[in-house]
Design a protein around this motif. Structure first.
Motif, PDB file in Angstrom:
ATOM      1  N   LEU A 188       0.876  -1.171   0.000  1.00 45.93           N
ATOM      2  CA  LEU A 188       0.000   0.000   0.000  1.00 45.93           C
ATOM      3  C   LEU A 188       0.910   1.215   0.000  1.00 45.93           C
ATOM      4  CD1 LEU A 188      -2.773   1.423   0.263  1.00 45.93           C
ATOM      5  CD2 LEU A 188      -2.469   1.303   2.748  1.00 45.93           C
ATOM      6  N   ALA A 189       0.878   2.009  -1.069  1.00 48.81           N
ATOM      7  CA  ALA A 189       1.740   3.186  -1.180  1.00 48.81           C
ATOM      8  C   ALA A 189       0.887   4.446  -1.204  1.00 48.81           C
ATOM      9  CB  ALA A 189       2.602   3.097  -2.436  1.00 48.81           C
ATOM     10  N   ILE A 190       1.084   5.307  -0.214  1.00 51.53           N
ATOM     11  CA  ILE A 190       0.370   6.582  -0.113  1.00 51.53           C
ATOM     12  C   ILE A 190       1.415   7.676   0.090  1.00 51.53           C
ATOM     13  CG2 ILE A 190      -1.393   7.920   1.092  1.00 51.53           C
ATOM     14  CD1 ILE A 190      -2.550   5.324   2.145  1.00 51.53           C
ATOM     15  N   PRO A 191       1.719   8.484  -0.920  1.00 51.32           N
ATOM     16  CA  PRO A 191       2.736   9.531  -0.745  1.00 51.32           C
ATOM     17  C   PRO A 191       2.266  10.602   0.238  1.00 51.32           C
ATOM     18  CG  PRO A 191       1.626   9.769  -2.865  1.00 51.32           C
ATOM     19  CD  PRO A 191       1.150   8.471  -2.277  1.00 51.32           C
ATOM     20  N   VAL A 192       3.149  10.942   1.189  1.00 54.19           N
ATOM     21  CA  VAL A 192       2.854  11.978   2.180  1.00 54.19           C
ATOM     22  C   VAL A 192       3.914  13.069   2.060  1.00 54.19           C
ATOM     23  CG1 VAL A 192       2.592  12.507   4.632  1.00 54.19           C
ATOM     24  CG2 VAL A 192       1.813  10.296   3.745  1.00 54.19           C
ATOM     25  N   PRO A 193       3.533  14.295   1.628  1.00 52.02           N
ATOM     26  CA  PRO A 193       4.518  15.373   1.507  1.00 52.02           C
ATOM     27  C   PRO A 193       5.174  15.671   2.846  1.00 52.02           C
ATOM     28  CG  PRO A 193       2.456  15.965   0.436  1.00 52.02           C
ATOM     29  CD  PRO A 193       2.194  14.724   1.222  1.00 52.02           C
ATOM     30  N   ARG A 194       6.500  15.702   2.860  1.00 51.85           N
ATOM     31  CA  ARG A 194       7.224  15.875   4.117  1.00 51.85           C
ATOM     32  C   ARG A 194       7.055  17.277   4.683  1.00 51.85           C
ATOM     33  NH1 ARG A 194      13.758  15.116   5.081  1.00 51.85           N
ATOM     34  NH2 ARG A 194      13.727  15.408   7.331  1.00 51.85           N
ATOM     35  N   HIS A 195       7.119  18.289   3.813  1.00 51.70           N
ATOM     36  CA  HIS A 195       7.112  19.671   4.292  1.00 51.70           C
ATOM     37  C   HIS A 195       5.767  20.357   4.101  1.00 51.70           C
ATOM     38  CE1 HIS A 195      11.339  19.479   5.126  1.00 51.70           C
ATOM     39  NE2 HIS A 195      11.595  19.103   3.898  1.00 51.70           N
ATOM     40  N   ASN A 196       4.719  19.569   3.890  1.00 47.42           N
ATOM     41  CA  ASN A 196       3.382  20.138   3.753  1.00 47.42           C
ATOM     42  C   ASN A 196       2.999  20.839   5.049  1.00 47.42           C
ATOM     43  OD1 ASN A 196       0.673  20.666   3.359  1.00 47.42           O
ATOM     44  ND2 ASN A 196       0.291  18.739   2.296  1.00 47.42           N
ATOM     45  N   LYS A 197       2.548  22.088   4.962  1.00 48.42           N
ATOM     46  CA  LYS A 197       2.180  22.839   6.158  1.00 48.42           C
ATOM     47  C   LYS A 197       0.805  22.446   6.699  1.00 48.42           C
ATOM     48  CE  LYS A 197       5.016  26.888   5.130  1.00 48.42           C
ATOM     49  NZ  LYS A 197       5.029  28.366   4.923  1.00 48.42           N
ATOM     50  N   ASN A 198       0.106  21.552   5.994  1.00 54.79           N
ATOM     51  CA  ASN A 198      -1.189  21.071   6.469  1.00 54.79           C
ATOM     52  C   ASN A 198      -0.981  20.210   7.712  1.00 54.79           C
ATOM     53  OD1 ASN A 198      -3.728  20.055   6.904  1.00 54.79           O
ATOM     54  ND2 ASN A 198      -3.861  18.949   4.969  1.00 54.79           N
ATOM     55  N   LYS A 199      -1.392  20.711   8.868  1.00 58.31           N
ATOM     56  CA  LYS A 199      -1.153  20.018  10.127  1.00 58.31           C
ATOM     57  C   LYS A 199      -1.978  18.749  10.268  1.00 58.31           C
ATOM     58  CE  LYS A 199       0.165  24.241  12.583  1.00 58.31           C
ATOM     59  NZ  LYS A 199      -0.121  25.141  13.726  1.00 58.31           N
ATOM     60  N   ARG A 200      -2.975  18.564   9.401  1.00 55.17           N
ATOM     61  CA  ARG A 200      -3.818  17.368   9.478  1.00 55.17           C
ATOM     62  C   ARG A 200      -3.644  16.477   8.248  1.00 55.17           C
ATOM     63  NH1 ARG A 200      -9.518  19.448  12.254  1.00 55.17           N
ATOM     64  NH2 ARG A 200      -8.551  20.506  14.027  1.00 55.17           N
ATOM     65  N   LYS A 201      -2.438  16.481   7.691  1.00 51.92           N
ATOM     66  CA  LYS A 201      -2.210  15.780   6.434  1.00 51.92           C
ATOM     67  C   LYS A 201      -2.341  14.265   6.557  1.00 51.92           C
ATOM     68  CE  LYS A 201       2.820  15.824   7.063  1.00 51.92           C
ATOM     69  NZ  LYS A 201       4.113  16.311   6.499  1.00 51.92           N
ATOM     70  N   LEU A 202      -2.243  13.725   7.779  1.00 52.19           N
ATOM     71  CA  LEU A 202      -2.317  12.276   7.946  1.00 52.19           C
ATOM     72  C   LEU A 202      -3.750  11.758   8.009  1.00 52.19           C
ATOM     73  CD1 LEU A 202       0.575  11.540  10.467  1.00 52.19           C
ATOM     74  CD2 LEU A 202       0.624  11.613   7.979  1.00 52.19           C
ATOM     75  N   LEU A 203      -4.718  12.634   8.150  1.00 49.40           N
ATOM     76  CA  LEU A 203      -6.109  12.186   8.281  1.00 49.40           C
ATOM     77  C   LEU A 203      -6.571  11.418   7.043  1.00 49.40           C
ATOM     78  CD1 LEU A 203      -7.824  15.242  10.013  1.00 49.40           C
ATOM     79  CD2 LEU A 203      -6.905  13.163  11.043  1.00 49.40           C
ATOM     80  N   ARG A 204      -6.034  11.768   5.890  1.00 48.09           N
ATOM     81  CA  ARG A 204      -6.431  11.051   4.665  1.00 48.09           C
ATOM     82  C   ARG A 204      -5.720   9.703   4.545  1.00 48.09           C
ATOM     83  NH1 ARG A 204      -2.766  11.057   0.598  1.00 48.09           N
ATOM     84  NH2 ARG A 204      -0.911  12.389   0.852  1.00 48.09           N
ATOM     85  N   VAL A 205      -4.664   9.504   5.331  1.00 50.94           N
ATOM     86  CA  VAL A 205      -3.891   8.259   5.254  1.00 50.94           C
ATOM     87  C   VAL A 205      -4.533   7.155   6.087  1.00 50.94           C
ATOM     88  CG1 VAL A 205      -1.650   7.208   5.799  1.00 50.94           C
ATOM     89  CG2 VAL A 205      -1.750   9.525   4.841  1.00 50.94           C
ATOM     90  N   PHE A 206      -5.067   7.503   7.247  1.00 51.44           N
ATOM     91  CA  PHE A 206      -5.541   6.491   8.198  1.00 51.44           C
ATOM     92  C   PHE A 206      -6.627   5.563   7.643  1.00 51.44           C
ATOM     93  CE2 PHE A 206      -4.192   9.757  11.530  1.00 51.44           C
ATOM     94  CZ  PHE A 206      -2.941   9.184  11.675  1.00 51.44           C
ATOM     95  N   PRO A 207      -7.661   6.058   6.938  1.00 47.77           N
ATOM     96  CA  PRO A 207      -8.719   5.135   6.491  1.00 47.77           C
ATOM     97  C   PRO A 207      -8.198   3.986   5.634  1.00 47.77           C
ATOM     98  CG  PRO A 207      -9.463   7.402   6.293  1.00 47.77           C
ATOM     99  CD  PRO A 207      -8.003   7.463   6.626  1.00 47.77           C
ATOM    100  N   GLU A 208      -7.324   4.300   4.649  1.00 48.77           N
ATOM    101  CA  GLU A 208      -6.785   3.249   3.793  1.00 48.77           C
ATOM    102  C   GLU A 208      -5.865   2.322   4.565  1.00 48.77           C
ATOM    103  OE1 GLU A 208      -7.328   2.326   0.392  1.00 48.77           O
ATOM    104  OE2 GLU A 208      -9.085   3.397   1.137  1.00 48.77           O
ATOM    105  N   ALA A 209      -5.045   2.892   5.444  1.00 47.66           N
ATOM    106  CA  ALA A 209      -4.125   2.061   6.229  1.00 47.66           C
ATOM    107  C   ALA A 209      -4.899   1.105   7.140  1.00 47.66           C
ATOM    108  CB  ALA A 209      -3.204   2.958   7.053  1.00 47.66           C
TER     109      ALA A 209
END
Length: 301
Positions: A188-209
């Motif tokens: 399962l590959a989900i790219p997550v921008p390292r320097h994204n200023k969005n403090k809630r950027k992981l919320l879109r990752v959890f459902p698939e994970a």
């Protein structure tokens, strides 16, 4: 938070009554910073002035200097000290002063603190270890640099330039910044921008994970990111909270991936503590840890 602090202080075993009898004036915090009128190079009479105060000062020292919007501060970054988990990688105060010549001076000269810290720890940790805590020997960032086995045979987090070699029947979750999205039986590959200023950027990752983990556990799951351990650790905490009785001995999956358990802020905090006990390298930034709390406590599941 004050009552909990007072309770912990009373239960700490410190001789509080002896200290209290020695106090002639009430305790009060007092901050000193580079811009303070107290404690400068010319302030040779500081002890006398402190004793003359109408309270007993607990002197707190800050090296931070306020930077106004648009002001050019050169290489100075205000307030990074409380984000030590983003660069320290297990470098404690004791280790820092032992390697201060090789770590701080070179880092300041080159601006490459991350690399200098890694080089120092690569020499230090195999000899001295991680203060008695479980850890995997730290190696330079050339292949797989950090491997933390959170639950043996079940959950691991990995950081390095190259994807780890996996045993059969293992699911790899890759959160590297430039990875092409993928969803296959073993990846399962989900790219997550390292320097994204969005403090809630992981919320879109959890459902698939969580969806993939529910279908794969109790077979092994490896969480990987080329840029660091922050994202894998946060996802690992979510998996622990949802699917693993990590407070049992030994930790094991719940009876069913669909098992319902009460998820609380306390349980989420214990999950992060459980992971950091496996290795102090596995301590993500607070702003990312909050993603786990927001996901479980603010959205229906």
């Amino acid at each position: 938070r004050l009552p909990a602090f007072v309770k912990a202080l009373r239960e700490s075993g410190a001789a509080l009554e002896d200290y209290a009898r020695g106090l002639c004036k009430p305790l009060r915090c007092m901050w000193i910073s580079p811009l303070s009128i107290w404690g400068g190079e010319d302030d040779t009479d500081l002890p006398t002035r402190l004793r003359s105060l109408p309270f007993t000062p607990v002197v707190c020292v800050s090296a931070s200097v306020p930077i106004r919007p648009g002001e050019n501060a050169g290489d100075y970054v205000q307030g990074p000290g409380d984000d030590e988990e983003t660069w320290a990688q297990g470098l404690s105060a004791t280790r820092f002063w032992e390697g201060v010549g090789g770590v701080s001076c070179l880092a300041l000269e080159t601006g490459d603190a991350d690399l200098r810290v890694r080089e120092f720890l690569a020499e230090y940790l195999p000899v001295h270890g991680m203060d008695g805590r479980r850890h995997v020997d730290f190696v330079p960032l050339d292949d797989t640099s950090s491997v933390v086995e959170v639950v043996r045979g079940l959950l691991s987090v990995v950081h390095g330039r190259n994807r780890p070699s996996l045993t059969p029947d293992t699911l790899l979750m890759d959160f590297s910044e430039g990875v092409p999205p993928a969803d296959s039986p073993d990846l399962l590959a989900i790219p997550v921008p390292r320097h994204n200023k969005n403090k809630r950027k992981l919320l879109r990752v959890f459902p698939e994970a969580l969806r993939r983990a529910a279908a794969h556990l109790p077979r092994p799951v490896v969480l990987y990111c080329a840029e660091g351990l922050d994202t894998p650790v946060c996802v690992c905490a979510a998996l622990l909270v949802k699917f693993v009785d990590f407070q049992g001995s030994p930790p094991q999956c719940l009876a069913s991936p669909r098992s319902v358990r009460e998820i609380s802020k306390d349980l989420i905090q214990k999950a992060f503590i459980f992971i950091s006990n496996a290795s102090p390298l596995a301590t993500p930034k607070l702003v990312l840890r909050k993603n786990v709390t927001i996901f479980f406590l603010s959205f229906p599941h």
